[in-house]
Motif scaffolding. Structure first.
Motif, PDB file in Angstrom:
ATOM      1  N   TYR A  40      68.634  40.491 -17.230  1.00 10.88           N
ATOM      2  CA  TYR A  40      68.248  39.494 -16.240  1.00 10.88           C
ATOM      3  C   TYR A  40      66.767  39.179 -16.343  1.00 10.88           C
ATOM      4  CZ  TYR A  40      72.799  40.212 -14.173  1.00 10.88           C
ATOM      5  OH  TYR A  40      74.137  40.288 -13.978  1.00 10.88           O
ATOM      6  N   ARG A  41      66.057  39.904 -17.168  1.00  8.03           N
ATOM      7  CA  ARG A  41      64.640  39.671 -17.415  1.00  8.03           C
ATOM      8  C   ARG A  41      64.452  39.598 -18.914  1.00  8.03           C
ATOM      9  NH1 ARG A  41      61.271  42.954 -13.042  1.00  8.03           N
ATOM     10  NH2 ARG A  41      59.692  41.627 -13.882  1.00  8.03           N
ATOM     11  N   GLY A  42      63.500  38.817 -19.307  1.00  9.74           N
ATOM     12  CA  GLY A  42      63.235  38.740 -20.732  1.00  9.74           C
ATOM     13  C   GLY A  42      62.140  37.738 -21.038  1.00  9.74           C
ATOM     14  N   ILE A  43      61.929  37.546 -22.328  1.00  8.35           N
ATOM     15  CA  ILE A  43      60.940  36.599 -22.826  1.00  8.35           C
ATOM     16  C   ILE A  43      61.680  35.376 -23.347  1.00  8.35           C
ATOM     17  CG2 ILE A  43      59.099  36.204 -24.503  1.00  8.35           C
ATOM     18  CD1 ILE A  43      58.305  38.274 -22.443  1.00  8.35           C
ATOM     19  N   PHE A  44      61.296  34.207 -22.871  1.00  8.64           N
ATOM     20  CA  PHE A  44      61.905  32.954 -23.310  1.00  8.64           C
ATOM     21  C   PHE A  44      61.125  32.419 -24.502  1.00  8.64           C
ATOM     22  CE2 PHE A  44      62.178  28.297 -23.140  1.00  8.64           C
ATOM     23  CZ  PHE A  44      63.546  28.145 -23.246  1.00  8.64           C
ATOM     24  N   LYS A  45      61.843  32.070 -25.551  1.00 11.15           N
ATOM     25  CA  LYS A  45      61.236  31.503 -26.757  1.00 11.15           C
ATOM     26  C   LYS A  45      61.562  30.012 -26.810  1.00 11.15           C
ATOM     27  CE  LYS A  45      60.070  35.572 -28.410  1.00 11.15           C
ATOM     28  NZ  LYS A  45      58.762  36.062 -28.147  1.00 11.15           N
ATOM     29  N   PRO A  46      60.589  29.140 -26.500  1.00 14.31           N
ATOM     30  CA  PRO A  46      60.874  27.703 -26.473  1.00 14.31           C
ATOM     31  C   PRO A  46      61.059  27.109 -27.876  1.00 14.31           C
ATOM     32  CG  PRO A  46      58.548  28.072 -26.090  1.00 14.31           C
ATOM     33  CD  PRO A  46      59.202  29.432 -26.157  1.00 14.31           C
ATOM     34  N   ASN A  47      61.920  26.116 -27.963  1.00 19.36           N
ATOM     35  CA  ASN A  47      62.072  25.354 -29.205  1.00 19.36           C
ATOM     36  C   ASN A  47      60.965  24.323 -29.332  1.00 19.36           C
ATOM     37  OD1 ASN A  47      64.449  26.641 -30.104  1.00 19.36           O
ATOM     38  ND2 ASN A  47      65.678  25.381 -28.724  1.00 19.36           N
ATOM     39  N   ASN A  48      60.383  23.934 -28.210  1.00 17.24           N
ATOM     40  CA  ASN A  48      59.309  22.943 -28.163  1.00 17.24           C
ATOM     41  C   ASN A  48      58.071  23.547 -27.502  1.00 17.24           C
ATOM     42  OD1 ASN A  48      60.917  20.587 -29.141  1.00 17.24           O
ATOM     43  ND2 ASN A  48      62.090  21.042 -27.293  1.00 17.24           N
ATOM     44  N   ILE A  59      56.482  33.746 -22.152  1.00 18.42           N
ATOM     45  CA  ILE A  59      57.130  33.085 -21.022  1.00 18.42           C
ATOM     46  C   ILE A  59      58.199  34.038 -20.509  1.00 18.42           C
ATOM     47  CG2 ILE A  59      58.350  31.048 -20.209  1.00 18.42           C
ATOM     48  CD1 ILE A  59      57.319  29.596 -22.741  1.00 18.42           C
ATOM     49  N   VAL A  60      57.983  34.596 -19.320  1.00 15.42           N
ATOM     50  CA  VAL A  60      58.876  35.618 -18.773  1.00 15.42           C
ATOM     51  C   VAL A  60      59.834  34.998 -17.771  1.00 15.42           C
ATOM     52  CG1 VAL A  60      58.976  37.785 -17.458  1.00 15.42           C
ATOM     53  CG2 VAL A  60      57.109  37.387 -19.083  1.00 15.42           C
ATOM     54  N   TYR A  61      61.137  35.275 -17.953  1.00 15.86           N
ATOM     55  CA  TYR A  61      62.089  34.892 -16.920  1.00 15.86           C
ATOM     56  C   TYR A  61      62.522  36.151 -16.186  1.00 15.86           C
ATOM     57  CZ  TYR A  61      65.718  36.199 -20.370  1.00 15.86           C
ATOM     58  OH  TYR A  61      66.485  36.860 -21.284  1.00 15.86           O
ATOM     59  N   ARG A  62      62.771  36.010 -14.876  1.00 16.77           N
ATOM     60  CA  ARG A  62      63.127  37.138 -14.029  1.00 16.77           C
ATOM     61  C   ARG A  62      64.547  37.028 -13.478  1.00 16.77           C
ATOM     62  NH1 ARG A  62      58.272  39.151 -14.278  1.00 16.77           N
ATOM     63  NH2 ARG A  62      56.463  37.870 -14.027  1.00 16.77           N
ATOM     64  N   LEU A  64      68.616  34.934 -14.592  1.00 20.74           N
ATOM     65  CA  LEU A  64      69.343  34.050 -15.506  1.00 20.74           C
ATOM     66  C   LEU A  64      69.208  32.596 -15.071  1.00 20.74           C
ATOM     67  CD1 LEU A  64      72.539  36.185 -16.210  1.00 20.74           C
ATOM     68  CD2 LEU A  64      70.476  35.946 -17.594  1.00 20.74           C
ATOM     69  N   TRP A  65      69.028  32.364 -13.770  1.00 18.30           N
ATOM     70  CA  TRP A  65      68.807  30.998 -13.291  1.00 18.30           C
ATOM     71  C   TRP A  65      67.470  30.472 -13.790  1.00 18.30           C
ATOM     72  CZ3 TRP A  65      70.235  33.112  -7.905  1.00 18.30           C
ATOM     73  CH2 TRP A  65      71.619  33.209  -7.791  1.00 18.30           C
ATOM     74  N   GLU A  66      66.436  31.312 -13.790  1.00 20.33           N
ATOM     75  CA  GLU A  66      65.143  30.897 -14.327  1.00 20.33           C
ATOM     76  C   GLU A  66      65.261  30.591 -15.815  1.00 20.33           C
ATOM     77  OE1 GLU A  66      61.898  33.556 -13.492  1.00 20.33           O
ATOM     78  OE2 GLU A  66      62.062  33.263 -11.324  1.00 20.33           O
ATOM     79  N   ARG A  67      65.976  31.433 -16.548  1.00 19.72           N
ATOM     80  CA  ARG A  67      66.156  31.194 -17.983  1.00 19.72           C
ATOM     81  C   ARG A  67      66.864  29.865 -18.225  1.00 19.72           C
ATOM     82  NH1 ARG A  67      69.878  34.920 -21.641  1.00 19.72           N
ATOM     83  NH2 ARG A  67      71.404  33.626 -20.599  1.00 19.72           N
ATOM     84  N   LYS A  68      67.877  29.586 -17.427  1.00 18.21           N
ATOM     85  CA  LYS A  68      68.621  28.334 -17.566  1.00 18.21           C
ATOM     86  C   LYS A  68      67.706  27.136 -17.283  1.00 18.21           C
ATOM     87  CE  LYS A  68      73.158  26.467 -16.433  1.00 18.21           C
ATOM     88  NZ  LYS A  68      74.400  26.686 -15.678  1.00 18.21           N
ATOM     89  N   PHE A  69      66.848  27.258 -16.267  1.00 21.73           N
ATOM     90  CA  PHE A  69      65.918  26.181 -15.957  1.00 21.73           C
ATOM     91  C   PHE A  69      64.886  26.026 -17.073  1.00 21.73           C
ATOM     92  CE2 PHE A  69      62.331  24.132 -13.831  1.00 21.73           C
ATOM     93  CZ  PHE A  69      62.981  23.026 -13.301  1.00 21.73           C
ATOM     94  N   MET A  70      64.452  27.124 -17.664  1.00 24.26           N
ATOM     95  CA  MET A  70      63.517  27.052 -18.794  1.00 24.26           C
ATOM     96  C   MET A  70      64.137  26.293 -19.960  1.00 24.26           C
ATOM     97  SD  MET A  70      61.883  30.861 -18.800  1.00 24.26           S
ATOM     98  CE  MET A  70      60.792  31.401 -17.494  1.00 24.26           C
ATOM     99  N   SER A  83      55.344  24.648 -17.085  1.00 28.73           N
ATOM    100  CA  SER A  83      54.806  26.008 -17.170  1.00 28.73           C
ATOM    101  C   SER A  83      55.566  26.883 -16.181  1.00 28.73           C
ATOM    102  CB  SER A  83      53.304  26.037 -16.855  1.00 28.73           C
ATOM    103  OG  SER A  83      53.067  25.704 -15.511  1.00 28.73           O
ATOM    104  N   SER A  84      55.467  28.184 -16.389  1.00 27.95           N
ATOM    105  CA  SER A  84      56.146  29.155 -15.537  1.00 27.95           C
ATOM    106  C   SER A  84      55.142  30.189 -15.049  1.00 27.95           C
ATOM    107  CB  SER A  84      57.272  29.842 -16.306  1.00 27.95           C
ATOM    108  OG  SER A  84      57.872  30.850 -15.533  1.00 27.95           O
ATOM    109  N   GLU A  85      55.018  30.302 -13.743  1.00 31.05           N
ATOM    110  CA  GLU A  85      54.108  31.243 -13.087  1.00 31.05           C
ATOM    111  C   GLU A  85      52.660  31.080 -13.531  1.00 31.05           C
ATOM    112  OE1 GLU A  85      55.729  35.209 -13.251  1.00 31.05           O
ATOM    113  OE2 GLU A  85      57.368  34.665 -11.905  1.00 31.05           O
TER     114      GLU A  85
END
Length: 181
Positions: A40-48, A59-62, A64-70, A83-85
């Motif tokens: 449920y936590r992790g580092i998001f790797k953007p394609n862009n 970019i840390v998501y806390r 799964l909803w945050e990850r989906k929004f990212m 940006s996030s946080e």
């Protein structure tokens, strides 16, 4: 489990090797349970990464909803920057009457349906945390905690609304209904 490393969970065996890592110290304990975990936590790797305003490698998501929004921010062509946080807003806590820092989940700069560029601060929260707790007949520790959490969240959101009003931005709270809908 203290003093051991390399815990491996198999189908029904938990293998532990001690910190010396010698084969003679391998311990096998049969289990009748299966352990499943989800990240449920992790580092998001953007394609862009060029769209991200901040350190795109951290970019840390806390949730799964945050990850989906990212993923949405990264892939949607109408979201020009995000940006996030990275936006920090001071707020006064109703619990201790002191100032604290609120790290808003997201800031986005997007092109709306009319082609106008708008900026928004967005908080992602479970729906149950977006409303005050229901008054209880018996005051329990859990209820007191829920009231305190609501008070703090509400103070954060009011501070964010004031900042948005001054800057001409919009403040939104998105729930699972928005993210999954």
């Amino acid at each position: 489990l203290r003093g051991y490393s390399n815990c491996v969970i198999g189908e029904s065996v938990l293998k532990l090797s001690n910190t010396e890592r010698s084969l003679s110290s391998l311990i096998v304990i049969p289990l009748n349970i299966h352990i499943y975990t989800m990240a449920y936590r992790g580092i998001f790797k953007p394609n862009n990464p060029g769209k991200y305003k901040g350190d795109a490698s951290n970019i840390v998501y806390r949730s799964l909803w945050e990850r989906k929004f990212m993923k949405l921010c990264d892939s949607n062509s109408n979201i020009l920057e995000w940006s996030s946080e990275e936006v920090i807003i001071p707020y006064k806590s109703p619990i201790d009457n002191r100032y604290h820092r609120y790290f808003v989940d997201f800031w986005i700069r997007q092109k709306n349906k009319d082609g106008k560029i708008v900026e928004k601060l967005i908080e992602i929260k479970p729906k149950k945390y977006t409303k005050p707790p229901t008054k209880q007949k018996k005051i329990t520790k859990r209820y007191v905690s829920e009231v305190q959490t609501w008070g703090i969240n509400n103070a954060k959101w009011e501070a964010a609304k004031k900042v948005c009003t001054k800057k001409g931005w919009e403040f939104l709270i998105l729930t699972e209904d928005h993210i999954n809908g």
